[in-house]
Scaffold this motif. Structure first.
Motif, mmCIF file in Angstrom:
data_model
loop_
_atom_site.group_PDB
_atom_site.id
_atom_site.type_symbol
_atom_site.label_atom_id
_atom_site.label_comp_id
_atom_site.label_asym_id
_atom_site.label_seq_id
_atom_site.Cartn_x
_atom_site.Cartn_y
_atom_site.Cartn_z
ATOM 1 N N SER A 68 -16.974 21.179 3.663
ATOM 2 C CA SER A 68 -16.151 21.771 4.726
ATOM 3 C C SER A 68 -16.513 23.229 4.949
ATOM 4 O O SER A 68 -16.570 23.694 6.090
ATOM 5 C CB SER A 68 -14.672 21.667 4.370
ATOM 6 O OG SER A 68 -14.277 20.331 4.318
ATOM 7 N N ALA A 69 -16.761 23.952 3.857
ATOM 8 C CA ALA A 69 -17.155 25.361 3.980
ATOM 9 C C ALA A 69 -18.497 25.472 4.693
ATOM 10 O O ALA A 69 -18.692 26.374 5.524
ATOM 11 C CB ALA A 69 -17.220 26.011 2.610
ATOM 12 N N ALA A 70 -19.417 24.556 4.388
ATOM 13 C CA ALA A 70 -20.715 24.587 5.062
ATOM 14 C C ALA A 70 -20.563 24.269 6.548
ATOM 15 O O ALA A 70 -21.146 24.955 7.396
ATOM 16 C CB ALA A 70 -21.675 23.595 4.402
ATOM 17 N N PHE A 71 -19.776 23.254 6.870
ATOM 18 C CA PHE A 71 -19.593 22.888 8.278
ATOM 19 C C PHE A 71 -18.909 24.002 9.061
ATOM 20 O O PHE A 71 -19.392 24.431 10.108
ATOM 21 C CB PHE A 71 -18.790 21.591 8.391
ATOM 22 C CG PHE A 71 -18.563 21.138 9.798
ATOM 23 C CD1 PHE A 71 -19.591 20.566 10.526
ATOM 24 C CD2 PHE A 71 -17.332 21.292 10.403
ATOM 25 C CE1 PHE A 71 -19.395 20.151 11.834
ATOM 26 C CE2 PHE A 71 -17.120 20.884 11.702
ATOM 27 C CZ PHE A 71 -18.153 20.313 12.416
ATOM 28 N N LEU A 88 -28.277 24.581 11.195
ATOM 29 C CA LEU A 88 -28.777 24.010 9.939
ATOM 30 C C LEU A 88 -27.660 23.879 8.911
ATOM 31 O O LEU A 88 -27.503 22.834 8.269
ATOM 32 C CB LEU A 88 -29.905 24.875 9.383
ATOM 33 C CG LEU A 88 -31.256 24.760 10.075
ATOM 34 C CD1 LEU A 88 -32.238 25.785 9.517
ATOM 35 C CD2 LEU A 88 -31.805 23.363 9.902
ATOM 36 N N VAL A 89 -26.889 24.948 8.754
ATOM 37 C CA VAL A 89 -25.780 24.921 7.795
ATOM 38 C C VAL A 89 -24.731 23.903 8.225
ATOM 39 O O VAL A 89 -24.193 23.147 7.407
ATOM 40 C CB VAL A 89 -25.173 26.339 7.646
ATOM 41 C CG1 VAL A 89 -23.922 26.316 6.797
ATOM 42 C CG2 VAL A 89 -26.194 27.300 7.076
ATOM 43 N N GLU A 90 -24.456 23.861 9.513
ATOM 44 C CA GLU A 90 -23.470 22.924 10.042
ATOM 45 C C GLU A 90 -23.923 21.482 9.866
ATOM 46 O O GLU A 90 -23.122 20.608 9.513
ATOM 47 C CB GLU A 90 -23.247 23.231 11.515
ATOM 48 C CG GLU A 90 -22.166 22.450 12.155
ATOM 49 C CD GLU A 90 -21.983 22.845 13.595
ATOM 50 O OE1 GLU A 90 -21.479 22.008 14.356
ATOM 51 O OE2 GLU A 90 -22.341 23.974 13.979
ATOM 52 N N THR A 91 -25.182 21.197 10.084
ATOM 53 C CA THR A 91 -25.710 19.843 9.897
ATOM 54 C C THR A 91 -25.607 19.421 8.437
ATOM 55 O O THR A 91 -25.230 18.281 8.142
ATOM 56 C CB THR A 91 -27.167 19.769 10.380
ATOM 57 O OG1 THR A 91 -27.212 20.167 11.753
ATOM 58 C CG2 THR A 91 -27.724 18.372 10.235
ATOM 59 N N TYR A 92 -25.929 20.344 7.536
ATOM 60 C CA TYR A 92 -25.794 20.057 6.099
ATOM 61 C C TYR A 92 -24.340 19.711 5.766
ATOM 62 O O TYR A 92 -24.064 18.713 5.090
ATOM 63 C CB TYR A 92 -26.278 21.262 5.293
ATOM 64 C CG TYR A 92 -26.018 21.159 3.818
ATOM 65 C CD1 TYR A 92 -26.752 20.281 3.024
ATOM 66 C CD2 TYR A 92 -25.045 21.938 3.207
ATOM 67 C CE1 TYR A 92 -26.504 20.175 1.658
ATOM 68 C CE2 TYR A 92 -24.795 21.846 1.853
ATOM 69 C CZ TYR A 92 -25.530 20.959 1.083
ATOM 70 O OH TYR A 92 -25.280 20.867 -0.259
ATOM 71 N N PHE A 94 -22.004 18.650 7.868
ATOM 72 C CA PHE A 94 -21.630 17.429 8.576
ATOM 73 C C PHE A 94 -22.088 16.188 7.807
ATOM 74 O O PHE A 94 -21.333 15.229 7.655
ATOM 75 C CB PHE A 94 -22.235 17.447 9.979
ATOM 76 C CG PHE A 94 -21.776 16.325 10.858
ATOM 77 C CD1 PHE A 94 -20.575 16.409 11.540
ATOM 78 C CD2 PHE A 94 -22.548 15.189 11.006
ATOM 79 C CE1 PHE A 94 -20.146 15.385 12.361
ATOM 80 C CE2 PHE A 94 -22.125 14.148 11.823
ATOM 81 C CZ PHE A 94 -20.923 14.246 12.483
ATOM 82 N N VAL A 95 -23.318 16.240 7.303
ATOM 83 C CA VAL A 95 -23.846 15.095 6.550
ATOM 84 C C VAL A 95 -23.042 14.900 5.268
ATOM 85 O O VAL A 95 -22.695 13.767 4.914
ATOM 86 C CB VAL A 95 -25.348 15.305 6.246
ATOM 87 C CG1 VAL A 95 -25.851 14.299 5.227
ATOM 88 C CG2 VAL A 95 -26.162 15.199 7.520
ATOM 89 N N LEU A 96 -22.714 15.981 4.577
ATOM 90 C CA LEU A 96 -21.916 15.841 3.361
ATOM 91 C C LEU A 96 -20.482 15.393 3.649
ATOM 92 O O LEU A 96 -19.900 14.637 2.861
ATOM 93 C CB LEU A 96 -21.881 17.171 2.600
ATOM 94 C CG LEU A 96 -23.169 17.594 1.895
ATOM 95 C CD1 LEU A 96 -22.961 18.915 1.183
ATOM 96 C CD2 LEU A 96 -23.607 16.523 0.903
ATOM 97 N N LEU A 97 -19.906 15.841 4.752
ATOM 98 C CA LEU A 97 -18.539 15.450 5.094
ATOM 99 C C LEU A 97 -18.436 13.976 5.441
ATOM 100 O O LEU A 97 -17.502 13.283 5.026
ATOM 101 C CB LEU A 97 -18.031 16.259 6.281
ATOM 102 C CG LEU A 97 -17.346 17.585 6.002
ATOM 103 C CD1 LEU A 97 -17.055 18.308 7.296
ATOM 104 C CD2 LEU A 97 -16.082 17.368 5.225
ATOM 105 N N PHE A 98 -19.362 13.473 6.230
ATOM 106 C CA PHE A 98 -19.239 12.123 6.777
ATOM 107 C C PHE A 98 -20.162 11.109 6.112
ATOM 108 O O PHE A 98 -20.451 10.082 6.684
ATOM 109 C CB PHE A 98 -19.491 12.158 8.286
ATOM 110 C CG PHE A 98 -18.461 12.952 9.034
ATOM 111 C CD1 PHE A 98 -17.197 12.438 9.224
ATOM 112 C CD2 PHE A 98 -18.747 14.203 9.511
ATOM 113 C CE1 PHE A 98 -16.233 13.160 9.900
ATOM 114 C CE2 PHE A 98 -17.808 14.934 10.198
ATOM 115 C CZ PHE A 98 -16.539 14.419 10.397
ATOM 116 N N LYS A 99 -20.598 11.391 4.880
ATOM 117 C CA LYS A 99 -21.458 10.411 4.193
ATOM 118 C C LYS A 99 -20.676 9.253 3.641
ATOM 119 O O LYS A 99 -19.515 9.266 3.478
ATOM 120 C CB LYS A 99 -22.261 11.083 3.098
ATOM 121 C CG LYS A 99 -21.441 11.578 1.923
ATOM 122 C CD LYS A 99 -22.335 12.157 0.876
ATOM 123 C CE LYS A 99 -21.455 12.646 -0.286
ATOM 124 N NZ LYS A 99 -22.230 13.188 -1.333
#
Length: 99
Positions: A68-71, A88-92, A94-99
């Motif tokens: 969440s902090a990254a997004f 780039l940070v947001e994509t990282y 997003f992938v961790l949030l919705f995996k």
């Protein structure tokens, strides 16, 4: 049968426009205004779809704090006109949030 409220219909529209503006901003060589507008629309659409309390609970769960902090940090970087690094940070995140 699942009933969809008017707020959820508005949320789907906001999220759809958010995704559109993000993709359009990427196509226009990371235009920071379009990316920022798309991010704001996407997050507000998510809040309309699942509600403010569930959105806050989703983003601030203990096991999802780093993603969440990254997004949200990526969204902040885009708003501060650092679109490439922010995406780039947001994509990282997003992938961790919705995996």
């Amino acid at each position: 049968m699942i009933t969809i409220t008017e707020f959820q219909k508005i949320g789907v529209g906001l999220s759809g426009f958010g995704v559109f503006f993000v993709l359009f901003g990427i196509l226009l060589y990371f235009d920071s205004v379009l990316l920022a507008f798309g991010n704001i629309l996407f997050v507000s659409g998510l809040a309309f779809i699942i509600g403010l309390r569930r959105t806050a609970h989703f983003f601030f769960q203990r096991q999802k704090l780093r993603s969440s902090a990254a997004f949200l940090g990526g969204v902040a970087l885009v708003l501060l006109r650092w679109p490439r690094i922010g995406m780039l940070v947001e994509t990282y995140g997003f992938v961790l949030l919705f995996k």
